[in-house]
Write an enzyme that holds these catalytic residues in place. Structure first.
Site, short mmCIF file in Angstrom:
data_model
loop_
_atom_site.label_atom_id
_atom_site.label_comp_id
_atom_site.label_asym_id
_atom_site.label_seq_id
_atom_site.Cartn_x
_atom_site.Cartn_y
_atom_site.Cartn_z
N ARG A 286 0.88 -1.18 0.00
CA ARG A 286 0.00 0.00 0.00
C ARG A 286 0.91 1.21 0.00
NH1 ARG A 286 -5.46 1.27 3.38
NH2 ARG A 286 -6.16 -0.16 1.77
N HIS B 163 -7.28 0.78 -6.63
CA HIS B 163 -7.47 -0.17 -5.51
C HIS B 163 -8.12 -1.43 -6.09
CE1 HIS B 163 -7.68 -1.60 -1.55
NE2 HIS B 163 -8.57 -0.79 -1.00
N GLN C 112 -9.97 -4.12 -3.92
CA GLN C 112 -11.29 -3.68 -3.44
C GLN C 112 -12.35 -3.90 -4.53
OE1 GLN C 112 -12.24 -2.02 -0.33
NE2 GLN C 112 -14.24 -2.54 -1.17
N ASP D 146 -17.35 6.82 -2.07
CA ASP D 146 -16.13 6.70 -1.26
C ASP D 146 -15.90 8.06 -0.61
OD1 ASP D 146 -13.73 5.89 -0.14
OD2 ASP D 146 -12.60 5.83 -2.02
N CYS E 218 -16.62 1.35 0.10
CA CYS E 218 -15.45 0.50 0.40
C CYS E 218 -15.05 0.58 1.87
CB CYS E 218 -14.28 0.90 -0.49
SG CYS E 218 -13.85 2.65 -0.32
N ARG F 182 -13.86 -9.03 1.23
CA ARG F 182 -12.43 -8.76 1.04
C ARG F 182 -11.62 -10.01 1.41
NH1 ARG F 182 -10.54 -3.56 1.10
NH2 ARG F 182 -8.64 -4.63 0.46
N1 NVA Z 1 -10.14 6.59 -1.46
C1 NVA Z 1 -9.81 6.11 -0.15
C2 NVA Z 1 -9.99 4.63 -0.07
C3 NVA Z 1 -9.66 4.01 1.26
C4 NVA Z 1 -9.85 2.53 1.26
C5 NVA Z 1 -8.37 6.53 0.21
O1 NVA Z 1 -7.49 6.40 -0.65
O2 NVA Z 1 -8.15 6.99 1.32
N1 CP Z 2 -11.44 -0.45 1.99
C1 CP Z 2 -10.17 -0.51 2.44
O1 CP Z 2 -9.20 -0.76 1.69
O2 CP Z 2 -10.06 -0.30 3.78
P1 CP Z 2 -8.70 -0.12 4.61
O3 CP Z 2 -8.14 1.23 4.26
O4 CP Z 2 -9.13 -0.23 6.03
O5 CP Z 2 -7.75 -1.21 4.21
#
Ligand code: NVA
Ligand code: CP
Length: 314
Positions: free
Chosen positions: A110, A137, A140, A233, A273, A301
């Site tokens: 990540r 992502h 997801q 989101d 998500c 997930r």
């Molecule tokens: N768009 C959000 C998704 C988190 C799972 C982020 O990048 O923070």
């Molecule tokens: N939806 C998702 O990826 O959640 P986290 O940021 O908690 O991993």
């Protein structure tokens, strides 16, 4: 069987995956879930393997679902916070990639910037899996396809309406997955926040092949009419704190609330998500309401991560 052909592959973006490969992952996820509920909690196809999780940002779902998935496949997981690695002191990503390749069997990463994943993948000789970047992502979106399939009984022809930030990483992956699976993806977003042009073009070209469609509109009420799925989101993604106020201001008309869900019609389910910010992109009533499937999404997930690891790790 497709099982063999995905071995060793990276999963950085769904743009690199053919429709049949995406379908294979969803089918495998479905079967992982069925086997879990029929009592097979451990399917030890990765016994003796190690999966490293290199995370530069916070996570609840992605971290926990991958760690539990590894365990349930007989593998071990290793959580490596970016700040604790020599990476944070300037060791190059390309060196880290080659070192980790000598110890572990896959890397789930990540990252703040997508190029870091590409660099990891270029130098690692084990699969690198995108656990979220600023661009996309994919894990997801794959798991969300399983949730939609469960709720709607099909993917082809389903109308998925994303309301909110058109430049969102989760949306980029939903666009590509949806187009490749023949869905009708509508994005309701302000002019300033359109999806990235190359992702949009890729999705539009694939939708032409699959009989799906991709549409970008400004009016959320027009967008959600007859929707099967209303998806949103957060307005301010991780790393966007500097532009938070501006984004909140322009996204205010895009909140998913009861009025918008009513405009969508009876068959619409609500998806997110997570994590969610109640009172911003979604109201408490909608996320806690009977049409919300967000907890199923979170559960799926796990089953999808198991499918991805089982298919990709050698
Ligand atoms: N768009 C959000 C998704 C988190 C799972 C982020 O990048 O923070
Ligand atoms: N939806 C998702 O990826 O959640 P986290 O940021 O908690 O991993």
């Amino acid at each position: 069987m497709v099982l063999y052909s995905l071995k060793g592959r990276d999963l950085l973006c769904l743009t690199d995956y053919a429709p049949w490969e995406i379908e294979a992952i969803i089918d495998t996820a479905k079967s992982m879930k069925e086997r879990f509920y029929s009592g097979e909690r451990v399917i030890p196809v990765l016994r003796g393997r190690t999966i490293a999780l290199v995370f530069e940002k916070h996570s609840t779902r992605t971290r926990v679902s991958f760690e539990v998935a590894a365990y349930q496949l007989g593998a071990q997981s290793l959580y490596l916070g970016w700040e604790q690695l020599q990476l944070a002191r300037g060791e190059p990503i390309k060196d880290t990639a080659r070192v980790l390749s000598r110890y572990v069997d896959a890397i789930v990463a990540r990252v703040k910037e997508h190029w870091k994943l590409e660099e990891l993948a270029r130098y690692a000789d084990i699969p690198v899996i995108n656990g979220l970047s600023d661009l996309s992502h994919p894990v997801q979106a794959l798991s969300d396809m399983l949730t939609i399939l469960e709720r709607k009984g099909r993917l082809k022809g389903v109308k998925l309406v994303f309301v909110g930030d058109g430049s969102d990483n989760v949306l980029h992956s939903l666009l590509v997955a949806g187009a490749k699976l023949g869905m009708h993806v509508v994005v309701a977003t302000p002019r300033q926040l359109r999806p990235r042009e190359d992702i949009l073009r890729h999705a539009i070209e694939w939708a032409r092949e699959t009989g799906g469609s991709v549409e970008i509109v400004e009016d959320p009420f027009e967008a959600v009419r007859d929707a099967d799925v209303v998806y949103t989101d957060v307005w301010v993604s991780m790393g966007q704190e500097a532009v938070a106020e501006e984004k909140r201001r322009i996204l205010r008309p895009y909140q998913v609330n009861e009025k918008l869900m009513d405009a969508a019609g009876d068959k619409a389910i609500f998806m997110h998500c997570l994590p969610a910010v109640r009172g911003e992109e979604v109201t408490e009533e909608v996320i806690e309401g009977s049409r919300s499937v967000v907890w199923d999404q979170a559960e799926n997930r796990l089953h999808t991560q198991k499918a991805i690891l089982a298919l990709l790790v050698r």
